[in-house]
Design an enzyme around this catalytic site. Structure first.
Site, mmCIF file in Angstrom:
data_model
loop_
_atom_site.group_PDB
_atom_site.id
_atom_site.type_symbol
_atom_site.label_atom_id
_atom_site.label_comp_id
_atom_site.label_asym_id
_atom_site.label_seq_id
_atom_site.Cartn_x
_atom_site.Cartn_y
_atom_site.Cartn_z
ATOM 1 N N SER A 186 -9.565 -0.171 7.113
ATOM 2 C CA SER A 186 -9.059 -0.091 5.740
ATOM 3 C C SER A 186 -8.384 -1.343 5.204
ATOM 4 C CB SER A 186 -8.093 1.076 5.601
ATOM 5 O OG SER A 186 -8.841 2.262 5.539
ATOM 6 N N LYS A 217 0.851 -1.192 0.000
ATOM 7 C CA LYS A 217 0.000 0.000 0.000
ATOM 8 C C LYS A 217 0.885 1.239 0.000
ATOM 9 C CE LYS A 217 -3.897 1.986 2.641
ATOM 10 N NZ LYS A 217 -4.705 1.853 3.880
ATOM 11 N N SER A 268 -9.632 2.325 2.958
ATOM 12 C CA SER A 268 -8.778 3.022 2.018
ATOM 13 C C SER A 268 -7.885 2.100 1.196
ATOM 14 C CB SER A 268 -7.888 4.030 2.757
ATOM 15 O OG SER A 268 -7.031 3.354 3.676
HETATM 16 N N1 GLN Z 1 -12.680 4.388 6.246
HETATM 17 C C1 GLN Z 1 -12.098 4.822 7.492
HETATM 18 C C2 GLN Z 1 -11.776 6.288 7.423
HETATM 19 O O1 GLN Z 1 -12.014 6.880 6.409
HETATM 20 C C3 GLN Z 1 -10.914 3.998 7.818
HETATM 21 C C4 GLN Z 1 -9.670 4.439 7.181
HETATM 22 C C5 GLN Z 1 -8.515 3.568 7.487
HETATM 23 O O2 GLN Z 1 -8.657 2.534 8.145
HETATM 24 N N2 GLN Z 1 -7.353 4.016 7.065
HETATM 25 O O3 GLN Z 1 -11.302 6.854 8.367
#
Ligand code: GLN
Length: 520
Positions: free
Chosen positions: A193, A94, A169
């Site tokens: 994410s 990532k 994400s």
């Molecule tokens: N979707 C969540 C957010 O937008 C989690 C993001 C993540 O785990 N990096 O904060």
């Protein structure tokens, strides 16, 4: 370059093996790492124009590492014997995790073209174990989002239906693994994410116990919640990768001493994943994470998983976690607060992009303002504003202080639930993958995707998402949670469920539709 086709339908068939199978074939000398790595690079070249899972493809270095592994293996002797079991199996990373030799963007224009001067600890471990790094995967800008649509480099598409989101994400890592562009990947999980993209792409993803994997070199979003973890197609593959990246790191002040694990060292997660037994395991169904807001198809697959586990000898109990109702609210105060502080470093002076104001005096404040206005996307700006507001004098106690109290209540809910159950279970996400664009202009609807994953981050406990079947032809994820340092339990439970469901049909990951080839 030329490669020798293997008997099993040529190199194109290699990408459809599990990482464990690839490792076994490499060890047995049936295939070479160059062949395996090239097969994945070919796949990326063929389909990533459609998916946009990769922001950077690391062709030369990946093939060089693969050739090194092959040379060591064919020379034999002590060095060959000392090779890590996953040596030669390629991996994607990532693009929130820093790497030397290739760019790290965090999915943001702010870091466009930025090259890290050092490797993250997890990357050092991957290099030491000689896994060829295929490239860097797409993500929502600075990991803020649930759909990968907030990337400054365009959205990633879900291989199950390319008009739908791959989750976020870490949609890039999940889509790459689901589409056979990589057998393994790394993700980061601040609020879900790794797990939510896993759920909607039919892959497996783990958020380790907080501190279990070094965060050194993971670009900070919300430091008290962030964790790096594995993405794979099967539970044993995720377990093997988790073991490789786990362990105490003096460079991360929140890193867990290995002695904190039961047994006093990083457990054998792969063994737990291969146990295939839930006999006598107490599995707690979280009352708050089912029902309203969850799609019928998701709940139906969830019930079937419960039935399968019960039939296999698990004891299914109901647990009540009343404070989970406030988890989303607390998260969306704590996360932006920490992010607003962490992102203050992008000032146009030290890293990446610098934009000069169009006219007027060239003061540091004005350069900072112009850089941030141009460098950050809307979602990042929204969260910086939210966080700065929540932390400001006069509001701190009302917002940030209250959110921290809720965090404590959630930790107490977990403690009570884990006195009644060994692991907890819920759907990973309330819905299957939704169409691109559907929630992009509605931040609250987007935030609701994380309703089931966020409590684990607030409490620092480990969680995994494992495929639980299809609804409307799209993957549904089942989440297991365990107490801190008991990561082996999520592998045991998820490995068993995967095994039970695969006994009835071919693995979900093998059912992903053929992709139209659109080269990048
Ligand atoms: N979707 C969540 C957010 O937008 C989690 C993001 C993540 O785990 N990096 O904060």
């Amino acid at each position: 370059m030329t490669t020798t086709p293997t008997e099993a339908g040529g190199d194109a068939a290699l990408i459809r093996l599990t990482a464990a199978e690839m490792a076994a074939k490499l060890q047995a000398g049936e295939i070479t790492s160059v062949q395996l790595t090239q097969a994945h690079l070919d796949r990326i070249a063929a389909v990533d124009g459609r998916l946009n899972a990769f922001l950077h493809v690391n062709t030369e270095e990946a093939l060089a590492v693969a050739a090194e592994v092959d040379a060591i293996r064919s020379a034999g002797g002590a060095e060959a014997e000392a090779l890590h079991p996953l040596a030669g199996v390629p991996i994607a990373i990532k693009d929130l995790i820093v790497t030397t030799g290739q760019p790290t963007t965090a999915g943001s224009k702010m870091l466009h073209g930025w090259m890290s001067p050092y490797d993250a600890t997890v990357v050092e471990k991957i290099r030491a174990a000689r896994l060829p790094i295929l490239g860097k995967t797409n993500l929502d800008e600075f990991a803020m989002g649930s759909s990968t649509e907030h990337s400054a480099y365009g959205p990633t598409r879900n291989p199950w239906d390319t008009d739908r989101i791959p989750g976020g994400s870490g949609g890039g890592s999940a889509a790459a693994v689901a589409a056979f562009e990589a057998p393994l990947a790394l993700g980061t999980d601040t609020g879900g994410s790794i797990r939510q993209p896993g759920a909607v792409t039919g892959t497996v993803g783990t958020k380790p116990t907080y501190g279990g994997v070094s965060r050194y070199g993971a670009i900070a979003m919300a430091s008290s919640l962030d964790q790096i973890g594995p993405v794979a197609r099967t539970v044993p593959d995720a377990a093997m990768l988790h073991e490789l990246i786990a362990g105490h790191d003096p460079k991360d002040s929140t890193s867990l001493p290995d002695t904190h694990y039961p047994g006093g060292s990083v457990p054998n997660f792969a063994e737990a994943a291969g146990e295939h037994s839930v006999s006598g395991l107490r599995i707690g169904v979280i009352s708050q994470l089912r029902g309203e807001g969850y799609q019928d198809g998701v709940l139906a697959r969830f019930e079937e998983s419960l039935q399968a586990l019960r039939a296999a000898g698990a004891e299914i109990v109901e647990v009540d976690c009343p404070s989970f109702d406030y988890a989303l609210g607390a998260y969306y105060l704590i996360m932006p607060s920490e992010a607003s502080s962490n992102l203050a470093r992008y000032d146009g002076v030290r890293y990446g992009t610098r934009v000069l104001p169009e006219d007027g005096p060239l003061t540091i404040e004005r350069v900072m303002g112009a850089t941030r206005a141009a460098g950050f996307g809307d979602e990042v700006k929204r969260r910086i504003m939210l966080g700065t507001y929540a932390l400001s004098a006069g509001y701190y106690d009302a917002y940030y202080g209250s959110a921290q109290k809720i965090r404590t209540l959630i930790q107490r809910d977990f403690a009570a639930a884990f006195s009644a159950a060994d692991v907890l279970i819920s759907p990973t996400a309330p819905t299957v993958a939704f169409p691109l664009g559907e929630k992009l202009d509605d931040p609250l609807a987007m935030y609701l995707n994380d309703i089931a994953t966020i409590p684990a981050n607030l409490a620092g406990v480990p969680g995994i998402s494992v495929p639980g079947g299809l609804s409307e032809g799209l993957p549904v994820g089942i989440q297991f949670l365990a107490p801190a340092t008991e990561d082996a339990r999520v592998y045991r439970a998820a490995g068993a469920l995967e095994h039970l469901l695969q006994a009835e049909s071919q693995p979900l990951w093998a059912q992903v539709p053929d992709l139209e080839e659109v080269s990048k």
